[in-house]
Design a protein around this motif. Sequence first.
Motif, short mmCIF file in Angstrom:
data_model
loop_
_atom_site.label_atom_id
_atom_site.label_comp_id
_atom_site.label_asym_id
_atom_site.label_seq_id
_atom_site.Cartn_x
_atom_site.Cartn_y
_atom_site.Cartn_z
N ARG A 1 -27.01 54.69 42.14
CA ARG A 1 -26.79 55.04 43.66
C ARG A 1 -26.28 53.58 44.50
NH1 ARG A 1 -31.58 58.05 46.10
NH2 ARG A 1 -30.79 59.63 44.91
N ALA A 2 -27.03 52.44 44.19
CA ALA A 2 -26.53 51.29 44.69
C ALA A 2 -25.24 51.06 44.68
CB ALA A 2 -27.27 50.29 44.28
N VAL A 3 -24.56 51.17 43.40
CA VAL A 3 -23.04 50.85 43.22
C VAL A 3 -22.53 51.99 44.13
CG1 VAL A 3 -21.02 51.14 41.75
CG2 VAL A 3 -23.23 49.99 41.00
N ILE A 4 -22.60 52.93 44.07
CA ILE A 4 -21.90 54.19 44.86
C ILE A 4 -21.87 53.73 46.41
CG2 ILE A 4 -21.95 56.61 45.47
CD1 ILE A 4 -22.95 57.15 42.89
N SER A 5 -23.13 53.29 46.94
CA SER A 5 -23.41 52.96 48.43
C SER A 5 -22.54 52.04 48.69
CB SER A 5 -24.79 52.70 48.65
OG SER A 5 -25.59 53.87 48.36
N VAL A 6 -22.50 50.84 47.78
CA VAL A 6 -21.76 49.63 48.06
C VAL A 6 -20.26 50.10 48.12
CG1 VAL A 6 -21.39 48.71 45.87
CG2 VAL A 6 -21.53 47.10 48.07
N ILE A 7 -19.77 50.64 47.40
CA ILE A 7 -18.30 51.12 47.24
C ILE A 7 -18.20 51.79 48.75
CG2 ILE A 7 -16.60 52.47 46.11
CD1 ILE A 7 -18.11 51.70 43.68
N ARG A 8 -18.68 52.78 48.94
CA ARG A 8 -18.58 53.56 50.06
C ARG A 8 -18.52 52.76 51.41
NH1 ARG A 8 -22.20 57.34 53.32
NH2 ARG A 8 -23.70 56.83 52.05
N ARG A 9 -19.48 51.84 51.49
CA ARG A 9 -19.61 50.97 52.52
C ARG A 9 -18.44 49.96 52.62
NH1 ARG A 9 -22.64 54.12 55.58
NH2 ARG A 9 -24.80 54.09 54.92
N ALA A 10 -18.11 49.53 51.32
CA ALA A 10 -16.67 48.67 51.72
C ALA A 10 -15.58 49.60 52.01
CB ALA A 10 -16.54 48.21 50.18
N ALA A 11 -15.24 50.67 51.71
CA ALA A 11 -14.22 51.69 51.96
C ALA A 11 -14.34 52.05 53.45
CB ALA A 11 -14.22 52.87 51.36
#
Length: 526
Positions: A163-173
């Motif tokens: 979940r943390a990886v998914i969130s950081v990718i989304r925030r970066a985009a």
Amino acid sequence: MELQRSEDQGLPERKGQKRKLEEEIQEDREISLPTGDARRALLAEVTAQVTVLESAFTWRESDRSAAKRATHVLAELAKNEEVVNVIVEGGAVPALVKHLQAPPCEDGDRSPKPFEHEVEKGSAFALGLLAVKPEHQQLIVDSGALSHLVNLLRRHKDSSISRAVISVIRRAADALTNLAHENSSIKTRVRMEGGIPPLVELLEFTDTKVQRAAAGALRTLAFKNDENKNQIVECNALPTLILMLRSEDAAIHYEAVGVIGNLVHSSPNIKKEVLAAGALQPVIGLLNSCCSESQREAALLLGQFAATDSDCKVHIVQRGAVRPLIEMLHSPDVQLKEMSTFALGRLAQDTHNQAGIAHSGGLVPLLKLLDSKNGSLQHNAAFALYGLADNEDNVSDFIRVGGVQRLQDGEFIVQATKDCVAKTLKRLEEKIHGRVLNHLLYLMRVAEKPVQRRVALALAYLCSPDDQRTIFIDNNGLELLLGLLGSTSTKQQLDGAVALYKLSNKAMTLSPMDAAPPSPTPQVSL
């Protein structure tokens, strides 16, 4: 007499996309600009969090926890756009950029990391909120954010998906979207930093929120940037984007149609590639989306497709676009009507489409939209009607429903619309002969009285002097006009009087034996 339109003349203005971050920002919160003591207190709070970030760049659990909390505090503050300037003034940007990357660790250290990805996620989120203000975009980029954000897009390749990886990718985009919003130089910098290939890859990510964020970033990067458009297509984004158009998730297909719309805008070669890749039918399908924004994007895109060639215009109609486009004309959403009239106007440049649009019920709602107070909508409706008037099969319907009177009586906002309406009336006038005139004479004999009067009124303005005796003596057109003078409606009385005056100016000569007006209609001297 032809109204010429270039590829993009009259094309509704597309816009880049800025992430709304709607999950985090409460619309009903109070926004106030801090002053005096409140501002000093806020600046002190920002400075305290910046100090934490500057001193906590290690893997120690206490440092990671403190850094995570600091990014969260700054992000919460940045949700209020009125205090963003204070946050930037307090030195938050360099400190947040620093934490877009993980702290250094010793070689071979494979021990579990506390709050892994969490601090980077918080930093990306906070920077994305600060980038909502255009004046801070360049500062964030100059502080080195782009390369770190692009690296975060690939974070799933170095870690198991969590979940943390998914969130950081989304925030970066999302942060890239806001940084590049309406900023052409930053759009170019994102491409040069290698941001486009990972964003295209993320369109196929398992998490739908990541797909949406990646598509939103690509949408912004493609807007008015030809090099970015070309690279997105070269990275083979089209097949995935077209699959996304068919998604039942409105948020997914809205982002996808937005990317494709920005790709084809002013880019005829990409437009051909998009059509060749199979976009036409799913875009037509979006005309029935539950999302009005997707409907608007789809209608605009079909208008752009229709400019490609006449075959495409016909294919769009054959594949079922006309009826939903006409249904949109009845929507309370002004922008939806604007895009629909734009698409119908483009489609109405084909002869068979002209008849099909009118036969499917498009004529009356387009005429009603001439009363719109929105200049773009009014002009698009006028241009669509100009197209419909080119087909002889539509002329009688134009006149039967009172279209000529609407064109003559309308109050038009811009000169281009006035010119378009004048050319439409001239186009109708040029077709009042042969089978069109015969049909109108038939209506004057057998139709209901209101229709008979509309026909007589229109012919008073449009007919050739050579046909006046046939129309107004042999087929009782004069009697119909004189009948209007006895109407209880002031408008009809005025219409009748003006039409009779128009005929008198055409120097039509009548014998009293030819047409005695019925009693008790008052006599009119011609």
